[in-house]
Structure formats: structure tokens, C-alpha cells
Design a protein around this motif. Structure first.
Motif, PDB file in Angstrom:
ATOM      1  N   LEU A 112       0.813  -1.220   0.000  1.00  0.00           N
ATOM      2  CA  LEU A 112       0.000   0.000   0.000  1.00  0.00           C
ATOM      3  C   LEU A 112       0.840   1.261   0.000  1.00  0.00           C
ATOM      4  O   LEU A 112       0.329   2.339  -0.241  1.00  0.00           O
ATOM      5  CB  LEU A 112      -0.913   0.014   1.237  1.00  0.00           C
ATOM      6  CG  LEU A 112      -1.941  -1.118   1.299  1.00  0.00           C
ATOM      7  CD1 LEU A 112      -2.728  -1.031   2.589  1.00  0.00           C
ATOM      8  CD2 LEU A 112      -2.845  -1.082   0.084  1.00  0.00           C
ATOM      9  N   ASN A 113       2.047   1.189   0.303  1.00  0.00           N
ATOM     10  CA  ASN A 113       2.892   2.392   0.329  1.00  0.00           C
ATOM     11  C   ASN A 113       3.111   2.964  -1.050  1.00  0.00           C
ATOM     12  O   ASN A 113       3.490   4.128  -1.191  1.00  0.00           O
ATOM     13  CB  ASN A 113       4.246   2.052   0.982  1.00  0.00           C
ATOM     14  CG  ASN A 113       4.054   1.754   2.480  1.00  0.00           C
ATOM     15  OD1 ASN A 113       3.169   2.318   3.116  1.00  0.00           O
ATOM     16  ND2 ASN A 113       4.890   0.869   3.014  1.00  0.00           N
ATOM     17  N   LYS A 114       2.889   2.129  -2.056  1.00  0.00           N
ATOM     18  CA  LYS A 114       3.108   2.639  -3.414  1.00  0.00           C
ATOM     19  C   LYS A 114       2.084   3.729  -3.747  1.00  0.00           C
ATOM     20  O   LYS A 114       2.388   4.687  -4.439  1.00  0.00           O
ATOM     21  CB  LYS A 114       3.002   1.490  -4.415  1.00  0.00           C
ATOM     22  CG  LYS A 114       4.115   0.444  -4.276  1.00  0.00           C
ATOM     23  CD  LYS A 114       3.934  -0.631  -5.306  1.00  0.00           C
ATOM     24  CE  LYS A 114       5.031  -1.711  -5.200  1.00  0.00           C
ATOM     25  NZ  LYS A 114       4.879  -2.776  -6.216  1.00  0.00           N
ATOM     26  N   LYS A 115       0.817   3.615  -3.259  1.00  0.00           N
ATOM     27  CA  LYS A 115      -0.250   4.578  -3.619  1.00  0.00           C
ATOM     28  C   LYS A 115      -0.616   5.505  -2.434  1.00  0.00           C
ATOM     29  O   LYS A 115      -1.676   6.110  -2.387  1.00  0.00           O
ATOM     30  CB  LYS A 115      -1.510   3.843  -4.050  1.00  0.00           C
ATOM     31  CG  LYS A 115      -1.286   2.985  -5.305  1.00  0.00           C
ATOM     32  CD  LYS A 115      -2.568   2.308  -5.693  1.00  0.00           C
ATOM     33  CE  LYS A 115      -2.360   1.451  -6.959  1.00  0.00           C
ATOM     34  NZ  LYS A 115      -3.607   0.782  -7.387  1.00  0.00           N
ATOM     35  N   SER A 116       0.289   5.576  -1.459  1.00  0.00           N
ATOM     36  CA  SER A 116      -0.015   6.428  -0.304  1.00  0.00           C
ATOM     37  C   SER A 116      -0.103   7.899  -0.682  1.00  0.00           C
ATOM     38  O   SER A 116      -0.933   8.661  -0.150  1.00  0.00           O
ATOM     39  CB  SER A 116       1.026   6.219   0.788  1.00  0.00           C
ATOM     40  OG  SER A 116       2.322   6.555   0.290  1.00  0.00           O
ATOM     41  N   TYR A 121      -3.509   8.491  -2.254  1.00  0.00           N
ATOM     42  CA  TYR A 121      -4.573   8.541  -1.249  1.00  0.00           C
ATOM     43  C   TYR A 121      -4.519   9.822  -0.413  1.00  0.00           C
ATOM     44  O   TYR A 121      -5.543  10.391  -0.029  1.00  0.00           O
ATOM     45  CB  TYR A 121      -4.468   7.325  -0.327  1.00  0.00           C
ATOM     46  CG  TYR A 121      -4.771   6.020  -1.035  1.00  0.00           C
ATOM     47  CD1 TYR A 121      -5.687   6.002  -2.093  1.00  0.00           C
ATOM     48  CD2 TYR A 121      -4.159   4.825  -0.637  1.00  0.00           C
ATOM     49  CE1 TYR A 121      -5.959   4.800  -2.725  1.00  0.00           C
ATOM     50  CE2 TYR A 121      -4.442   3.637  -1.262  1.00  0.00           C
ATOM     51  CZ  TYR A 121      -5.360   3.619  -2.324  1.00  0.00           C
ATOM     52  OH  TYR A 121      -5.639   2.455  -2.955  1.00  0.00           O
ATOM     53  N   PHE A 122      -3.310  10.304  -0.164  1.00  0.00           N
ATOM     54  CA  PHE A 122      -3.158  11.534   0.619  1.00  0.00           C
ATOM     55  C   PHE A 122      -3.728  12.739  -0.122  1.00  0.00           C
ATOM     56  O   PHE A 122      -4.437  13.586   0.454  1.00  0.00           O
ATOM     57  CB  PHE A 122      -1.661  11.740   0.930  1.00  0.00           C
ATOM     58  CG  PHE A 122      -1.387  13.019   1.669  1.00  0.00           C
ATOM     59  CD1 PHE A 122      -1.673  13.126   3.039  1.00  0.00           C
ATOM     60  CD2 PHE A 122      -0.868  14.128   1.010  1.00  0.00           C
ATOM     61  CE1 PHE A 122      -1.426  14.303   3.696  1.00  0.00           C
ATOM     62  CE2 PHE A 122      -0.636  15.295   1.686  1.00  0.00           C
ATOM     63  CZ  PHE A 122      -0.907  15.389   3.047  1.00  0.00           C
TER      64      PHE A 122
END
Length: 234
Positions: free
Chosen positions: A11-15, A18-19
Motif C-alpha cells: 500500500l505504500n506505493k499509492k499512499s 490517497y493523501f
């Protein structure tokens, strides 16, 4: 021991995405909250649902209208009639009397002074000795006898005019007459609802007999007497 986390599900790839999306959502909600407008709800909806109060009665307003006075009638010019003056003019000769030193002065004592007795009129209530109606000479209470004989005279001579009966005229005629110094009936004054009834009242009073005059301080004086005559249809 092998890790169970799938490297493809990181999930860190699209953080960052999302932010940014969350930041936009917060900004949108903030904008909507600042620009939101609210209005007071109209209370007419609640009033329209209520039933009218039938006990309330409204009084109509009273208006006072001022009626203008009627216009004054036009004043017509006075017609001047020219008449030929053919009557002879009577001239009066004025004789001037000149007074000189030889004129005789008349003594004042030679003139006879005639004192005219002042006529005193007394009303019925204040007269000392009331007029005496024929037949009341020996009665002690001459006032009561006078009134009794007056009523008797009116009933005896009363006659309802036929024309007044046809016109349905009735009412009370107020009369006043004078008993002169010699006991005769003087001027008769009347006031009633119709001229026919007034004439009948005068006719009745004119038939009154001659009386003994009233006296004030021992002297005969004119006395006024008032009596109403009632005309009533059966």
C-alpha cells in the motif's frame, strides 16, 4: 520462515495518491461548510393547518360622515316699482314762538297733575283674592270651587269638531286667558296640535260668564288663568 505479505499488494506505493485524494475531500467539505446557507422555515404552513376560531367576532369599523350643509338659496334682487306720485303734499305750518322779556311766565302750580294708575297683572297662584265664579260666592274654598266650575263649564260646552275627527286630530290644547278688572274674559291665548282644536278651545272659553274680579291689596286687578283642554278620539 517466508513472509506472507504479497509484494504486489504494497500500500505504500499509492499512499501519495490517497493523501492527495483525502486532502481534496477535506478541502471540498470545508468549502461546502463555509458556503452553506440556511433559511428560516416559514410558519404559514403551521398556521394553515389550524382551524379558525369561530368565537372571534370582529366589529365593523364605524365611520362618521360629515354631511355638507345645503347650499344657500340665491338672493333675488328686489324689484323696485316706480309709482307716479300724484297725491298732493300736505304741508304743516310751524309757528315759531319767540321768547322775550315781555313774555308772561306761567306758574307751575296752575298745572293739574294727573297720576295714571299703573296696571298690575297678577297670576292665579299669587293673587290674594281669586276671581269668584258665578255660584261660588258662598263657598269657603273659592279656588277649588273655581276649578270645579271651570271643569263643569268645559264639559257642558265641549264639542269635538267633525273635521278634526275626519282628519284624526287629537291632543291637548294649552290655553291661557285674562280675567279683567270688571270680571269679563280678556284675550285668550292657545297652543295645540292643530288649528281646528285651538279654535274649539277658544270657542269654549269665550262662553265663560262674567265673574267677580280678583283683588290684590283690596284693588281689582287683571288675573291670568291657565287650563289645558284635551281632545281624545274614542
Amino acid at each position: 520462515m517466508k513472509p506472507k505479505k504479497n509484494p504486489q499488494q504494497d500500500l505504500n506505493k499509492k499512499s501519495a495518491t490517497y493523501f492527495v485524494f483525502g486532502l481534496l475531500m477535506v478541502l471540498a467539505m470545508t468549502y461546502v461548510a463555509l458556503e452553506w446557507k440556511t433559511f428560516d422555515r416559514s410558519h404559514y404552513d403551521s398556521i394553515s393547518m389550524h382551524k379558525p376560531d369561530l368565537d372571534i367576532t370582529e366589529e365593523p369599523p364605524i365611520f362618521q360622515l360629515e354631511v355638507p350643509p345645503p347650499p344657500k338659496p340665491p338672493v333675488l334682487p328686489v324689484e323696485i316699482e316706480i309709482v307716479d306720485d300724484t297725491d298732493p303734499v300736505e304741508e304743516t305750518d310751524v309757528i315759531a314762538i319767540e321768547v322775550n322779556t315781555e313774555t308772561e311766565v306761567v306758574d307751575v302750580s296752575e298745572f293739574e297733575v294727573i297720576e295714571e294708575e299703573e296696571e298690575v297683572k297678577v297670576i292665579w297662584k299669587t293673587i290674594e283674592e281669586v276671581p269668584v265664579f258665578p255660584g261660588c260666592e258662598n263657598d269657603k274654598d273659592k279656588r277649588a270651587c273655581f276649578n270645579k266650575m271651570m271643569q263643569k263649564h268645559i264639559k257642558k260646552n265641549f264639542r269635538y269638531p267633525e273635521l278634526a275627527q275626519e282628519l284624526n286630530q287629537q291632543g291637548r290644547v294649552s290655553t291661557q286667558f285674562m280675567i279683567n278688572r270688571d270680571g269679563s274674559i280678556g284675550a285668550i291665548q292657545k297652543r295645540g296640535p292643530h288649528e281646528i282644536l285651538e279654535k274649539e278651545a277658544v270657542r269654549i272659553l269665550s262662553k265663560l260668564p262674567k265673574m267677580s274680579p280678583g283683588k290684590q291689596r283690596g284693588k281689582a286687578v287683571p288675573v291670568s288663568f291657565s287650563i289645558p283642554i284635551t281632545f281624545k278620539l274614542q
